[in-house]
Design an enzyme around this catalytic site. Sequence first.
Site, PDB file in Angstrom:
ATOM      1  N   GLY A 192      -9.178  -7.215   9.239  1.00  0.00           N
ATOM      2  CA  GLY A 192      -8.129  -6.441   9.895  1.00  0.00           C
ATOM      3  C   GLY A 192      -7.870  -6.893  11.307  1.00  0.00           C
ATOM      4  N   ARG A 193      -8.551  -6.240  12.253  1.00  0.00           N
ATOM      5  CA  ARG A 193      -8.286  -6.510  13.668  1.00  0.00           C
ATOM      6  C   ARG A 193      -8.436  -7.985  14.036  1.00  0.00           C
ATOM      7  NH1 ARG A 193     -12.188  -1.643  15.438  1.00  0.00           N
ATOM      8  NH2 ARG A 193     -13.045  -2.278  13.436  1.00  0.00           N
TER       9      ARG A 193
ATOM     10  N   GLN B  35       0.848  -1.190   0.000  1.00  0.00           N
ATOM     11  CA  GLN B  35       0.000   0.000   0.000  1.00  0.00           C
ATOM     12  C   GLN B  35       0.887   1.246   0.000  1.00  0.00           C
ATOM     13  OE1 GLN B  35      -2.342   1.637   3.357  1.00  0.00           O
ATOM     14  NE2 GLN B  35      -4.151   1.043   2.189  1.00  0.00           N
TER      15      GLN B  35
ATOM     16  N   ARG C 156      -7.793   2.382  -2.824  1.00  0.00           N
ATOM     17  CA  ARG C 156      -8.640   2.426  -1.629  1.00  0.00           C
ATOM     18  C   ARG C 156      -9.218   3.834  -1.464  1.00  0.00           C
ATOM     19  NH1 ARG C 156      -7.806   0.962   4.834  1.00  0.00           N
ATOM     20  NH2 ARG C 156      -9.519  -0.523   4.819  1.00  0.00           N
TER      21      ARG C 156
ATOM     22  N   TYR D 260      -5.973  11.096   3.725  1.00  0.00           N
ATOM     23  CA  TYR D 260      -4.580  11.371   3.353  1.00  0.00           C
ATOM     24  C   TYR D 260      -4.524  12.160   2.036  1.00  0.00           C
ATOM     25  CZ  TYR D 260      -3.828   8.261   7.229  1.00  0.00           C
ATOM     26  OH  TYR D 260      -3.855   7.709   8.484  1.00  0.00           O
TER      27      TYR D 260
END
Length: 371
Positions: free
Chosen positions: A318-319, A105, A226, A175
């Site tokens: 993810g988590r 990424q 993304r 971002y």
Amino acid sequence: MLSNQSEKLFQPLNLANKLELRNRLVMAPMTNFSSNEDGTVTKAEVDYYARRSKGVSMVITACTYVTENGKGFPGEFAAYSDEFIPSLRELASAIKKEGAKAILQIFHGGRSCPPNLVPNGELVSASDVAQDNNPAPRPLKEEEILEIITAFGETTRRAVEAGFDGVEIHGANGYLLQQFYSPHTNRRNDKWGGTLENRMEFPLAVVDAVKKEAEKATEPFIVGYRFSPEEPETPGLTMEETFALIDALADKNLDYLHASLQEFWSAPRRGADDSKSRIEWIIERVNGRVPVIGVGSVYTADDAKKAFETDIDLLAIGRELIIDPDFVQKIEEGRESEIVSVLDKSKQKELVVPDPLWNAIINSPGWFPGV
């Protein structure tokens, strides 16, 4: 023996006749704060990824920054120069050795960078709109915008040389790419701002630069993007503006789109009604033009199966992969009752989680179940 419900999770997927994925479950990109001071990958980081690469079909790494002034997190690994290729190669190799495809990424933090992590503490963005307690960023000049676009391409070349199977352009989570597309952070009146089409110029130019380098790869190499569907601010991105971005991205023949969501089933705020979740609206708008990755608070086999009741192509975990690195294998082997969905704070070593990431989790109540 797989149940009918689980079968879809384990169907192979051929991405654009380039990459054959062994199943529909991928590791979501998650910041881990665990790289060396010099921007190289640590052994702890490599071990952490390797431990989670056995079941998923694809691992999307934490973001890496494409220019020196784009560093968004402490302990983030770098890719802005060729000197980092050996470090990147080590990471790609560790992931691929366990059978998963390795996706790097790539990003620039823009105004979200901590000032102490960038040269001279100077933040840059589309416009001088400050974020939280950060100082106001300096608007990028035209030549600097072009340099950053080139840097995304150069980082893609490094990813190819390091043996990655693809890159994911990080245009989400506020971002730099999103800062240019958002009417909240882009107040420019030149060719890079103003109209929706002008605000889209920078992210689309990055896509072009990345795809140009990707097409030079001698091995199959994919490019994903993304995006975040909405922003809370007014003015800010709405679902309607995201639909326009999706249309433009679909025209670029990307290999997948990845919707960044905290909750898989979250409802839209603006620009679409709440008769459907954001991910369902996104899937409807994409309309099969490009594969879609969904993500967000999936902790159990039932959560994963329910997600596939939509027409998503891939599901990012993810988590839960930090809590239980064997999540995918347990579903595949019919051991769903053994899945752990709450973090065991006594098992850092067995879970192979680097100290900086572990400390961040333990000191952030509510981020993970059990903490």
